[in-house]
Scaffold this motif. Sequence first.
Motif, PDB file in Angstrom:
ATOM      1  N   THR A   6     -14.632  17.385  34.820  1.00 29.91           N
ATOM      2  CA  THR A   6     -15.979  16.464  34.961  1.00 29.91           C
ATOM      3  C   THR A   6     -15.659  14.943  35.334  1.00 29.91           C
ATOM      4  OG1 THR A   6     -17.057  17.485  33.231  1.00 29.91           O
ATOM      5  CG2 THR A   6     -18.042  15.408  33.811  1.00 29.91           C
ATOM      6  N   ASP A  31     -21.646   7.400  42.163  1.00 32.90           N
ATOM      7  CA  ASP A  31     -22.582   7.777  41.013  1.00 32.90           C
ATOM      8  C   ASP A  31     -23.324   6.443  40.750  1.00 32.90           C
ATOM      9  OD1 ASP A  31     -22.911   8.992  38.476  1.00 32.90           O
ATOM     10  OD2 ASP A  31     -21.422   7.862  37.593  1.00 32.90           O
ATOM     11  N   GLN A  54     -25.010   9.359  36.481  1.00 32.36           N
ATOM     12  CA  GLN A  54     -25.129  10.920  36.358  1.00 32.36           C
ATOM     13  C   GLN A  54     -23.602  11.322  35.816  1.00 32.36           C
ATOM     14  OE1 GLN A  54     -25.690  13.462  39.446  1.00 32.36           O
ATOM     15  NE2 GLN A  54     -26.879  15.196  38.180  1.00 32.36           N
ATOM     16  N   VAL A  55     -22.601  11.079  36.518  1.00 33.86           N
ATOM     17  CA  VAL A  55     -21.274  11.636  36.115  1.00 33.86           C
ATOM     18  C   VAL A  55     -20.556  11.058  35.007  1.00 33.86           C
ATOM     19  CG1 VAL A  55     -18.907  11.903  37.136  1.00 33.86           C
ATOM     20  CG2 VAL A  55     -20.849  12.249  38.623  1.00 33.86           C
ATOM     21  N   ARG A  86     -22.347   9.815  32.467  1.00 33.95           N
ATOM     22  CA  ARG A  86     -23.057  10.415  31.279  1.00 33.95           C
ATOM     23  C   ARG A  86     -22.387  11.817  31.161  1.00 33.95           C
ATOM     24  NH1 ARG A  86     -25.112   6.528  28.070  1.00 33.95           N
ATOM     25  NH2 ARG A  86     -26.647   5.273  29.083  1.00 33.95           N
ATOM     26  N   GLN A  87     -22.143  12.508  32.187  1.00 30.72           N
ATOM     27  CA  GLN A  87     -21.550  13.642  31.709  1.00 30.72           C
ATOM     28  C   GLN A  87     -20.164  13.630  31.405  1.00 30.72           C
ATOM     29  OE1 GLN A  87     -21.642  15.293  35.814  1.00 30.72           O
ATOM     30  NE2 GLN A  87     -23.618  16.545  35.580  1.00 30.72           N
ATOM     31  N   GLY A 121     -19.225  15.188  27.728  1.00 31.23           N
ATOM     32  CA  GLY A 121     -18.118  15.975  27.556  1.00 31.23           C
ATOM     33  C   GLY A 121     -17.017  15.508  26.767  1.00 31.23           C
ATOM     34  N   GLU A 142     -26.884  13.694  27.511  1.00 30.70           N
ATOM     35  CA  GLU A 142     -27.612  14.802  28.487  1.00 30.70           C
ATOM     36  C   GLU A 142     -28.945  14.327  29.031  1.00 30.70           C
ATOM     37  OE1 GLU A 142     -26.425  16.955  30.020  1.00 30.70           O
ATOM     38  OE2 GLU A 142     -24.234  17.600  29.206  1.00 30.70           O
ATOM     39  N   VAL A 177     -28.179  12.340  31.822  1.00 29.41           N
ATOM     40  CA  VAL A 177     -28.037  13.230  32.900  1.00 29.41           C
ATOM     41  C   VAL A 177     -29.342  13.582  33.474  1.00 29.41           C
ATOM     42  CG1 VAL A 177     -26.908  15.156  33.596  1.00 29.41           C
ATOM     43  CG2 VAL A 177     -25.653  13.658  32.055  1.00 29.41           C
TER      44      VAL A 177
END
Length: 464
Positions: free
Chosen positions: A97, A136, A140-141, A143-144, A148, A296, A299
């Motif tokens: 990720t 980004d 989004q990334v 937060r991912q 993760g 999430e 996201v």
Amino acid sequence: MLKVSRAFLMAGAMLFVSGCMLGANYQRPEQPLPEQFTEIEGWKHAEPADLADKGPWWQLYQDELLTGMLHTLDASNQNLAAAEAAWREAQAALGSTRSELYPQLSAQGSSTRSAQGRDQITKNKNVQLGLSWQLDLWGQVRRQVEAGQARADASAADWAALRLSLQAQLVQNYIQLRTLDEQIRIVQRNLDAYARVLKITENRYQSGMVTKADTSQALTQFRSTEAQLLDLNSQRRRLQHSIALLLGQPATGFQVSAQAGLPAVPVLPKDIPSSLLERRPDIAAAERRVMAANAEIGVARTAYFPSFSLNASGGYRSEQWSGLLNTPNRFWSIGPQFDLRLFDAGARRARSQQAQASYDQQVAKYRQTTLEAIVEVEDALVQLLSLQDEYRVQAQASAAAQEALQLIENQYQAGMVDFLAVSSAQTTALNAERTLLDLQARQLTASVQLISALGGGWHQEIIE
């Protein structure tokens, strides 16, 4: 050249605003702990300490064989090995990720032949490099990555929770095994005593001093006790099999040598900080999942905003390999790409609601896990403190029963009482001794449950 400059200026502007991250930053859900527990004084308000060193808590039992078994469990238990692999899997997923934050570079080469109908066959040679970068802008990334990381931390906490659970299970099985050894010793000693009484009764029957009923009662008592001994040995073998499984070893041929006595009962200190409760890995895992669910939500919210990417490619294209790298065969392209979904029939709204519901669910699970931990500590304290008083009283009862047995056996040999009195006194003494042993074993088991409920032991360097 002017077009290339404009493209890079646009990319720079996108990077300038890419610090934005949608969704609220994580905050630990409110879950107050008690200022003190009902069953013991000296508890203090808790602070997060799930990464605190728990120390070798099993040393409280002062048993070298048990310590060796726990080291073997860490190295050989297959459930622990699976949990460690799950943690590495989560770490690898996190790395995958995180890589999406950076540009992706690719290389391509091809040689094709094509034709349509009766047209002449066309040859095409192609060599090119490509660069793509998903900007980004809305986080989004990131937060991912945050989610993760929380999931990886939760996996590590699951691993630790399983390790603590298996350690506690091994200690309890070991205590049961040592208890069985003591029960076997007690029953064997009483069996020898019953054999002596049976011999005395048979001799007295041959002399006409007692009836056949006395010898029958003595024989019944001897055989019943012998059957108990066989059952205890069967239980011990099955318990050895359970220990072998925990140690990751085949049950066939596995042996634990019998030893006299039980492990020492840990002394419960007067003052224990409630921060020990925060070391529980299951609480840590539950909170990490709240953190992942919170990320999430961010996201899901990014789906309402457009995505931007920067794509660039360049290379050489020709019909022949010779001269492929000449300037006339060169090509390139560069430019940003914009993507915005205008209508999705409520799919994005549903995903946002789903993320919020998942967060609420994880918060409730975290709070429930904490409440259950408090109950486990309270229950273990009640049981441990109560058993200490029971053991003290039962020790007095067992001593009195042994004294009474000795007196009645002497009276029986002198012909002052019948065998029924001897049998009753023997049964009472045996039951009292086994009850005393059971109380000691229950104290040990309750101490293991308390240690597990606290997330580890209470070494002095930890509680200070």
